[in-house]
Design a protein around this motif. Structure first.
Motif, PDB file in Angstrom:
ATOM      1  N   LYS A  64      35.814  35.253  20.749  1.00  0.00           N
ATOM      2  CA  LYS A  64      36.739  35.250  22.076  1.00  0.00           C
ATOM      3  C   LYS A  64      37.653  36.595  22.636  1.00  0.00           C
ATOM      4  N   ARG A  67      34.593  36.379  25.969  1.00  0.00           N
ATOM      5  CA  ARG A  67      34.436  35.458  26.550  1.00  0.00           C
ATOM      6  C   ARG A  67      35.186  36.707  27.524  1.00  0.00           C
ATOM      7  N   GLU A  68      36.403  36.492  26.375  1.00  0.00           N
ATOM      8  CA  GLU A  68      37.527  37.266  27.776  1.00  0.00           C
ATOM      9  C   GLU A  68      36.605  38.539  29.321  1.00  0.00           C
ATOM     10  N   GLU A  69      35.959  39.527  27.799  1.00  0.00           N
ATOM     11  CA  GLU A  69      34.562  40.516  28.156  1.00  0.00           C
ATOM     12  C   GLU A  69      34.478  39.904  29.815  1.00  0.00           C
ATOM     13  N   ASN A  70      33.885  38.504  29.432  1.00  0.00           N
ATOM     14  CA  ASN A  70      32.636  38.172  30.226  1.00  0.00           C
ATOM     15  C   ASN A  70      33.515  37.495  31.327  1.00  0.00           C
ATOM     16  N   GLU A  71      34.741  37.078  30.701  1.00  0.00           N
ATOM     17  CA  GLU A  71      35.638  36.285  31.950  1.00  0.00           C
ATOM     18  C   GLU A  71      35.832  37.103  33.576  1.00  0.00           C
ATOM     19  N   ARG A  72      35.914  38.191  32.807  1.00  0.00           N
ATOM     20  CA  ARG A  72      36.765  39.742  33.371  1.00  0.00           C
ATOM     21  C   ARG A  72      35.595  40.442  34.432  1.00  0.00           C
ATOM     22  N   MET A  74      32.686  38.311  35.290  1.00  0.00           N
ATOM     23  CA  MET A  74      32.319  37.227  36.148  1.00  0.00           C
ATOM     24  C   MET A  74      33.518  36.994  37.182  1.00  0.00           C
ATOM     25  N   SER A  75      35.004  37.901  37.174  1.00  0.00           N
ATOM     26  CA  SER A  75      35.516  37.451  38.327  1.00  0.00           C
ATOM     27  C   SER A  75      35.409  38.304  39.257  1.00  0.00           C
ATOM     28  N   PRO A  78      31.392  37.868  41.412  1.00  0.00           N
ATOM     29  CA  PRO A  78      30.564  36.195  41.016  1.00  0.00           C
ATOM     30  C   PRO A  78      29.543  35.938  41.409  1.00  0.00           C
TER      31      PRO A  78
END
Length: 113
Positions: A64, A67-72, A74-75, A78
């Motif tokens: 989890k 995933r949160e670090e990866n989303e950060r 990637m945002s 981009p």
């Protein structure tokens, strides 16, 4: 393990010899040893099951966070953005001169014409 002292163990052994008898004592001890082994095996199986559950919970928590670090990331970066080609050097920024030009100096510091 159970707080049994050697003298207490000797008393239990003498009582077992008296009440069970020397003829049946080896069979009874084998049976007791068998059941103690089974109980230890069940306890070990239970303990390993609990440890596996804890390990899986920790793994889910780490996934989890990943995933949160990866989303950060990637945002912030981009995939549609333009990036330099890999292996190509980046453009160097212009080098600033060490001496300021006449236009950057205040009027009172400029040389006379």
């Amino acid at each position: 393990m159970f707080g049994v002292d050697s003298s207490e163990l000797a008393v239990v052994a003498i009582l077992a010899l008296i009440f069970i008898g020397p003829k049946d004592l080896p069979r009874v001890m084998r049976t007791v040893g068998y059941w103690i082994g089974r109980v230890r095996g069940m306890a070990r199986h239970f303990t390993s099951g609990i440890e596996n559950m804890i390990r899986e919970a920790e793994l889910e928590e780490m996934e989890k966070k990943w995933r949160e670090e990866n989303e950060r990331i990637m945002s912030a970066h981009p995939p549609e953005a333009s990036y330099p080609e890999p292996g190509q050097p980046d453009e160097m920024p212009p080098v600033a001169s060490s001496e300021p030009s006449e236009e950057e100096l205040p009027p009172e510091k400029r040389p006379l014409p």
